[in-house]
Design an enzyme around this catalytic site. Structure first.
Site, PDB file in Angstrom:
ATOM      1  N   TYR A   1     -19.588 -66.002  -2.272  1.00 25.37           N
ATOM      2  CA  TYR A   1     -18.614 -66.066  -3.362  1.00 25.37           C
ATOM      3  C   TYR A   1     -17.955 -67.439  -3.395  1.00 25.37           C
ATOM      4  O   TYR A   1     -17.767 -68.034  -4.450  1.00 25.37           O
ATOM      5  CB  TYR A   1     -17.573 -64.960  -3.178  1.00 25.37           C
ATOM      6  CG  TYR A   1     -16.713 -64.733  -4.394  1.00 25.37           C
ATOM      7  CD1 TYR A   1     -17.168 -63.950  -5.447  1.00 25.37           C
ATOM      8  CD2 TYR A   1     -15.453 -65.298  -4.498  1.00 25.37           C
ATOM      9  CE1 TYR A   1     -16.386 -63.732  -6.572  1.00 25.37           C
ATOM     10  CE2 TYR A   1     -14.666 -65.089  -5.619  1.00 25.37           C
ATOM     11  CZ  TYR A   1     -15.135 -64.309  -6.650  1.00 25.37           C
ATOM     12  OH  TYR A   1     -14.364 -64.108  -7.772  1.00 25.37           O
TER      13      TYR A   1
ATOM     14  N   GLU B   1      -6.354 -51.290  -8.757  1.00 26.41           N
ATOM     15  CA  GLU B   1      -6.124 -50.575 -10.009  1.00 26.41           C
ATOM     16  C   GLU B   1      -5.912 -49.110  -9.675  1.00 26.41           C
ATOM     17  O   GLU B   1      -6.711 -48.502  -8.961  1.00 26.41           O
ATOM     18  CB  GLU B   1      -7.317 -50.720 -10.945  1.00 26.41           C
ATOM     19  CG  GLU B   1      -7.070 -50.102 -12.316  1.00 26.41           C
ATOM     20  CD  GLU B   1      -7.882 -48.846 -12.572  1.00 26.41           C
ATOM     21  OE1 GLU B   1      -7.437 -48.023 -13.391  1.00 26.41           O
ATOM     22  OE2 GLU B   1      -8.933 -48.666 -11.941  1.00 26.41           O
TER      23      GLU B   1
ATOM     24  N   LYS C   1      -7.413 -43.508  -0.760  1.00 23.75           N
ATOM     25  CA  LYS C   1      -7.000 -42.563   0.291  1.00 23.75           C
ATOM     26  C   LYS C   1      -6.920 -41.156  -0.298  1.00 23.75           C
ATOM     27  O   LYS C   1      -6.535 -40.964  -1.444  1.00 23.75           O
ATOM     28  CB  LYS C   1      -5.659 -42.982   0.880  1.00 23.75           C
ATOM     29  CG  LYS C   1      -5.791 -44.217   1.762  1.00 23.75           C
ATOM     30  CD  LYS C   1      -4.483 -44.574   2.435  1.00 23.75           C
ATOM     31  CE  LYS C   1      -3.983 -43.575   3.415  1.00 23.75           C
ATOM     32  NZ  LYS C   1      -4.490 -43.673   4.772  1.00 23.75           N
ATOM     33  N   SER C   2      -7.227 -40.171   0.535  1.00 22.21           N
ATOM     34  CA  SER C   2      -7.263 -38.783   0.071  1.00 22.21           C
ATOM     35  C   SER C   2      -5.899 -38.290  -0.406  1.00 22.21           C
ATOM     36  O   SER C   2      -5.823 -37.457  -1.302  1.00 22.21           O
ATOM     37  CB  SER C   2      -7.815 -37.869   1.160  1.00 22.21           C
ATOM     38  OG  SER C   2      -7.003 -37.898   2.298  1.00 22.21           O
ATOM     39  N   THR C   3      -4.819 -38.814   0.162  1.00 23.13           N
ATOM     40  CA  THR C   3      -3.476 -38.393  -0.253  1.00 23.13           C
ATOM     41  C   THR C   3      -3.281 -38.634  -1.746  1.00 23.13           C
ATOM     42  O   THR C   3      -2.757 -37.779  -2.461  1.00 23.13           O
ATOM     43  CB  THR C   3      -2.402 -39.135   0.559  1.00 23.13           C
ATOM     44  OG1 THR C   3      -2.600 -38.852   1.942  1.00 23.13           O
ATOM     45  CG2 THR C   3      -0.999 -38.721   0.147  1.00 23.13           C
ATOM     46  N   TYR C   4      -3.705 -39.795  -2.232  1.00 26.74           N
ATOM     47  CA  TYR C   4      -3.589 -40.091  -3.662  1.00 26.74           C
ATOM     48  C   TYR C   4      -4.666 -39.367  -4.470  1.00 26.74           C
ATOM     49  O   TYR C   4      -4.388 -38.838  -5.550  1.00 26.74           O
ATOM     50  CB  TYR C   4      -3.653 -41.601  -3.910  1.00 26.74           C
ATOM     51  CG  TYR C   4      -2.343 -42.295  -3.606  1.00 26.74           C
ATOM     52  CD1 TYR C   4      -1.229 -42.084  -4.403  1.00 26.74           C
ATOM     53  CD2 TYR C   4      -2.209 -43.152  -2.528  1.00 26.74           C
ATOM     54  CE1 TYR C   4      -0.013 -42.694  -4.144  1.00 26.74           C
ATOM     55  CE2 TYR C   4      -1.003 -43.775  -2.251  1.00 26.74           C
ATOM     56  CZ  TYR C   4       0.090 -43.551  -3.064  1.00 26.74           C
ATOM     57  OH  TYR C   4       1.290 -44.163  -2.792  1.00 26.74           O
ATOM     58  N   ALA C   5      -5.888 -39.337  -3.973  1.00 26.69           N
ATOM     59  CA  ALA C   5      -6.986 -38.684  -4.705  1.00 26.69           C
ATOM     60  C   ALA C   5      -6.662 -37.225  -4.986  1.00 26.69           C
ATOM     61  O   ALA C   5      -6.961 -36.703  -6.064  1.00 26.69           O
ATOM     62  CB  ALA C   5      -8.287 -38.803  -3.917  1.00 26.69           C
TER      63      ALA C   5
ATOM     64  N   THR D   1      -6.535 -57.265  -5.778  1.00 19.04           N
ATOM     65  CA  THR D   1      -5.912 -56.605  -6.917  1.00 19.04           C
ATOM     66  C   THR D   1      -6.410 -55.162  -6.945  1.00 19.04           C
ATOM     67  O   THR D   1      -7.612 -54.912  -6.903  1.00 19.04           O
ATOM     68  CB  THR D   1      -6.248 -57.324  -8.237  1.00 19.04           C
ATOM     69  OG1 THR D   1      -5.672 -58.638  -8.199  1.00 19.04           O
ATOM     70  CG2 THR D   1      -5.687 -56.576  -9.439  1.00 19.04           C
TER      71      THR D   1
ATOM     72  N   GLN E   1      -6.874 -65.692  -4.838  1.00 13.62           N
ATOM     73  CA  GLN E   1      -5.798 -65.101  -5.645  1.00 13.62           C
ATOM     74  C   GLN E   1      -4.672 -64.592  -4.755  1.00 13.62           C
ATOM     75  O   GLN E   1      -4.915 -64.072  -3.675  1.00 13.62           O
ATOM     76  CB  GLN E   1      -6.334 -64.003  -6.555  1.00 13.62           C
ATOM     77  CG  GLN E   1      -6.832 -62.770  -5.850  1.00 13.62           C
ATOM     78  CD  GLN E   1      -7.528 -61.789  -6.789  1.00 13.62           C
ATOM     79  OE1 GLN E   1      -7.995 -62.132  -7.859  1.00 13.62           O
ATOM     80  NE2 GLN E   1      -7.586 -60.542  -6.361  1.00 13.62           N
TER      81      GLN E   1
END
Length: 189
Positions: A171, A138, A112-116, A136, A181
């Site tokens: 898969y 990262e 998301k752009s907020t984090y980027a 998962t 998972q």
């Protein structure tokens, strides 16, 4: 191959449990009216939330990062509504949402752009046809300052690409090692 819209995502989630839990609207406020980083269905994707389970990378044991023999002691486990990632480090987390990807769909994740815009990069490999599980995530902190991640709020957007034909081997068919998972999952060989 075509990208799928909010209507398709909603229909697949309601009829085939593709995303659980599922929010058919963009959620921007919590139950007390406080602002959140949004999550839920968007025009052509679904914004996922981060759970409160984190594995923060640390090098206190001077380990070598080896994808064939990953040392679990390289992480500190944290269960919290906020995770602070040290400068130039990373953390693993998982989505709140559980996914069941249809056989003719490939899913790609983007941050998301907020984090980027804060120097926090979200990395996820594609969700292959008939993969299922919690994703998962990262989070790489590319800055020289500590960075915060908020559990229960939007962190990344999933885009769904539907093919006009099914793949010959999914898969699930090949018994993928990350199938089903449910927690933050470390590398496997």
């Amino acid at each position: 191959m075509s990208i799928k819209s909010d209507k398709w995502i909603t229909e697949m989630s309601k009829t085939q449990s593709m995303i659980e839990p599922f929010s058919e609207n963009q959620v921007r406020l919590d139950k007390d009216g406080e602002k959140l980083i949004s999550y839920g269905v968007s025009s052509y994707g679904y914004d996922v939330r981060c759970s409160n389970e984190f594995k923060v990378f640390t090098n206190i044991h001077s380990a070598i990062v080896d994808p064939k023999s990953f040392d679990e002691k390289s992480f500190v486990d944290i269960e919290s509504d906020i995770c602070v990632i040290p400068p130039n480090s990373f953390a693993l987390a998982r989505t709140v949402e559980y996914f069941k990807i249809p056989r003719n769909v490939l899913t790609v994740c983007l941050g998301k752009s907020t984090y980027a815009r804060c120097g926090i990069i979200v990395n996820v490999t594609p969700l292959e046809p008939e993969w299922e599980g919690h994703v998962t995530l990262e989070f790489s902190n590319t800055t020289n300052l500590p960075a915060k991640i908020y559990a229960g709020e939007g962190v990344a957007q999933m885009l769904f690409f539907e093919s006009d034909e099914e793949c010959s081997v999914s898969y699930k068919d090949r018994g993928g090692k990350y199938q089903g998972q449910t927690g933050v999952t470390l590398p496997k060989t």
